[in-house]
Design an enzyme around this catalytic site. Structure first.
Site, PDB file in Angstrom:
ATOM      1  N   SER A 134      11.789  38.887  65.091  1.00 57.84           N
ATOM      2  CA  SER A 134      11.463  37.786  64.227  1.00 57.84           C
ATOM      3  C   SER A 134      10.034  37.245  63.868  1.00 57.84           C
ATOM      4  CB  SER A 134      12.044  36.467  64.775  1.00 57.84           C
ATOM      5  OG  SER A 134      12.150  35.322  63.983  1.00 57.84           O
ATOM      6  N   TYR A 147      13.785  30.149  71.958  1.00 57.69           N
ATOM      7  CA  TYR A 147      14.004  31.060  70.965  1.00 57.69           C
ATOM      8  C   TYR A 147      12.954  32.090  70.741  1.00 57.69           C
ATOM      9  CZ  TYR A 147      15.343  33.638  66.698  1.00 57.69           C
ATOM     10  OH  TYR A 147      15.317  34.601  65.743  1.00 57.69           O
TER      11      TYR A 147
HETATM   12  N1  NAP Z   1      18.534  34.593  60.278  1.00 64.62           N
HETATM   13  C1  NAP Z   1      17.128  34.514  60.330  1.00 64.62           C
HETATM   14  O1  NAP Z   1      16.318  33.534  59.626  1.00 64.62           O
HETATM   15  C2  NAP Z   1      16.603  35.297  61.148  1.00 64.62           C
HETATM   16  C3  NAP Z   1      15.291  35.564  61.085  1.00 64.62           C
HETATM   17  C4  NAP Z   1      14.660  36.380  62.245  1.00 64.62           C
HETATM   18  C5  NAP Z   1      15.104  37.150  62.879  1.00 64.62           C
HETATM   19  N2  NAP Z   1      16.654  37.009  62.888  1.00 64.62           N
HETATM   20  C6  NAP Z   1      17.538  37.973  64.032  1.00 64.62           C
HETATM   21  O2  NAP Z   1      18.137  38.567  63.470  1.00 64.62           O
HETATM   22  C7  NAP Z   1      19.456  38.754  64.195  1.00 64.62           C
HETATM   23  C8  NAP Z   1      20.626  38.560  63.462  1.00 64.62           C
HETATM   24  O3  NAP Z   1      20.815  37.463  63.234  1.00 64.62           O
HETATM   25  P1  NAP Z   1      21.485  36.780  61.819  1.00 64.62           P
HETATM   26  O4  NAP Z   1      20.445  35.982  60.951  1.00 64.62           O
HETATM   27  O5  NAP Z   1      22.084  38.036  61.106  1.00 64.62           O
HETATM   28  O6  NAP Z   1      22.603  35.836  62.531  1.00 64.62           O
HETATM   29  P2  NAP Z   1      24.102  35.556  62.242  1.00 64.62           P
HETATM   30  O7  NAP Z   1      24.541  35.591  60.939  1.00 64.62           O
HETATM   31  O8  NAP Z   1      24.385  34.384  63.236  1.00 64.62           O
HETATM   32  O9  NAP Z   1      24.654  37.070  63.123  1.00 64.62           O
HETATM   33  C9  NAP Z   1      24.359  37.066  64.654  1.00 64.62           C
HETATM   34  C10 NAP Z   1      25.205  38.254  65.140  1.00 64.62           C
HETATM   35  O10 NAP Z   1      24.879  38.784  66.545  1.00 64.62           O
HETATM   36  C11 NAP Z   1      26.216  38.746  67.186  1.00 64.62           C
HETATM   37  N3  NAP Z   1      26.271  38.104  68.481  1.00 64.62           N
HETATM   38  C12 NAP Z   1      25.637  37.067  69.031  1.00 64.62           C
HETATM   39  N4  NAP Z   1      25.789  36.897  69.970  1.00 64.62           N
HETATM   40  C13 NAP Z   1      26.488  37.936  70.548  1.00 64.62           C
HETATM   41  C14 NAP Z   1      26.891  38.441  71.936  1.00 64.62           C
HETATM   42  N5  NAP Z   1      26.798  37.871  72.928  1.00 64.62           N
HETATM   43  N6  NAP Z   1      27.392  39.860  71.825  1.00 64.62           N
HETATM   44  C15 NAP Z   1      27.411  40.472  70.684  1.00 64.62           C
HETATM   45  N7  NAP Z   1      27.127  40.110  69.395  1.00 64.62           N
HETATM   46  C16 NAP Z   1      26.711  38.849  69.538  1.00 64.62           C
HETATM   47  C17 NAP Z   1      27.307  37.951  66.285  1.00 64.62           C
HETATM   48  O11 NAP Z   1      28.544  38.181  66.402  1.00 64.62           O
HETATM   49  P3  NAP Z   1      29.803  37.571  67.227  1.00 64.62           P
HETATM   50  O12 NAP Z   1      29.454  36.303  66.942  1.00 64.62           O
HETATM   51  O13 NAP Z   1      30.740  38.189  66.505  1.00 64.62           O
HETATM   52  O14 NAP Z   1      29.658  38.070  68.658  1.00 64.62           O
HETATM   53  C18 NAP Z   1      26.708  38.170  64.746  1.00 64.62           C
HETATM   54  O15 NAP Z   1      27.213  39.193  64.189  1.00 64.62           O
HETATM   55  C19 NAP Z   1      19.018  38.002  65.316  1.00 64.62           C
HETATM   56  O16 NAP Z   1      18.828  38.633  66.466  1.00 64.62           O
HETATM   57  C20 NAP Z   1      18.313  36.826  65.254  1.00 64.62           C
HETATM   58  O17 NAP Z   1      17.388  36.200  65.992  1.00 64.62           O
HETATM   59  C21 NAP Z   1      17.291  36.356  62.279  1.00 64.62           C
END
Ligand code: NAP
Length: 246
Positions: A134, A147
């Site tokens: 990120s 975070y």
């Molecule tokens: N959205 C942003 O602005 C942003 C920016 C930079 C980086 N990121 C990073 O991108 C990645 C994906 O985030 P996203 O934005 O797509 O968020 P999201 O829509 O909330 O998706 C998060 C995913 O992670 C899974 N997850 C969470 N805890 C887990 C666990 N203990 N075991 C297995 N799976 C787990 C969730 O699935 P379940 O709940 O079904 O387990 C879900 O599929 C993360 O690493 C986040 O830090 C996001």
């Protein structure tokens, strides 16, 4: 010919957001997908849409079960994407349960996936490993404390992988997005109205934008390793400056 045909790809966190989009995109490029997350009902629905895909119920915080669930697969491509943030409290008042959730998922969860998949890739002498970092792994912002620390750790793990696995034939990539409109803010803030406000007045990245960057990295010729990808929404200048229309 599709660029990833014949490849087996693992995407953690494939039940939503960036992981779901990445799974769809890698499938469109010809990969067979193992879709991992806790909400297995969502994974099963997605697996039905993607030829040859399978759903795998997995909590990345449980290192032992990550090891046993993944040991029988021979992955060509691993996207360690599962991750989350909990709250925006200042560092002196963050709940211990929130630290644990973030550290256990974003750092120890990524390590568990690396340990379960990398030795096999090294033994086979090829593969791609993509970590979801990120911009929070590059800049700390108020209320981002733990975070941001976890995403700085992901960046350090990416650098460590490059060094420790140099010459093994594996390519490593860290993909570091700015604000992407997914379920991330709802999970972090605990309510949809506050989450919607995060993305109001500017055009955030979509999960497909991030999936596109991942697909680009893993479809380069074998001698090319796209190492670090930082993607910002055009209206986001830093982790604290977003130009909004209202
Ligand atoms: N959205 C942003 O602005 C942003 C920016 C930079 C980086 N990121 C990073 O991108 C990645 C994906 O985030 P996203 O934005 O797509 O968020 P999201 O829509 O909330 O998706 C998060 C995913 O992670 C899974 N997850 C969470 N805890 C887990 C666990 N203990 N075991 C297995 N799976 C787990 C969730 O699935 P379940 O709940 O079904 O387990 C879900 O599929 C993360 O690493 C986040 O830090 C996001």
């Amino acid at each position: 010919m599709q660029k990833l045909s014949g490849q087996l790809a693992l995407v953690t966190g494939a039940s939503a957001g960036i992981g779901e989009s990445t799974a769809r995109r890698l499938s469109a490029e010809g990969a067979r997908l193992v879709l991992a997350a806790r909400r297995v009902d969502r994974l099963r629905a997605l697996a039905k849409e993607l030829p040859g895909a399978e759903a795998l119920e997995l909590d990345v915080r449980d290192a032992a079960s990550v090891g046993s669930a993944l040991e029988s697969f021979e992955f060509d491509l691993v996207v360690a994407n599962a991750g989350l943030a909990r709250g925006t409290d200042p560092i002196h008042s963050v709940e211990e349960s929130a630290w644990n959730d973030m550290i256990d998922t974003n750092v120890k969860g990524v390590l568990a996936v690396i340990r379960a998949t990398l030795p096999g890739m090294i033994a086979r002498g090829r593969g791609d490993m993509v970590l979801l970092g990120s911009v929070a792994g590059r800049q700390v912002y108020p209320g981002g404390n733990v975070y941001c620390a976890t995403k700085h750790a992901v960046r350090a793990l990416y650098e460590a992988l490059r060094l420790d696995a140099a010459g093994t034939g594996i390519r490593f990539t860290t993909v570091d997005p700015g604000m992407v409109e997914t379920e991330f803010s709802r999970v972090r803030l605990g309510d949809q109205e506050r989450a919607d406000a995060v993305y109001r007045g500017f055009e955030a990245l979509t999960p497909d934008d991030v999936a596109d960057a991942i697909a680009f990295a893993v479809t380069r010729p074998p001698h090319v390793n796209i190492g670090e990808i930082v993607i910002w929404p055009s209206d986001q200048a830093s982790t604290t400056i977003v130009k909004r229309s209202e």
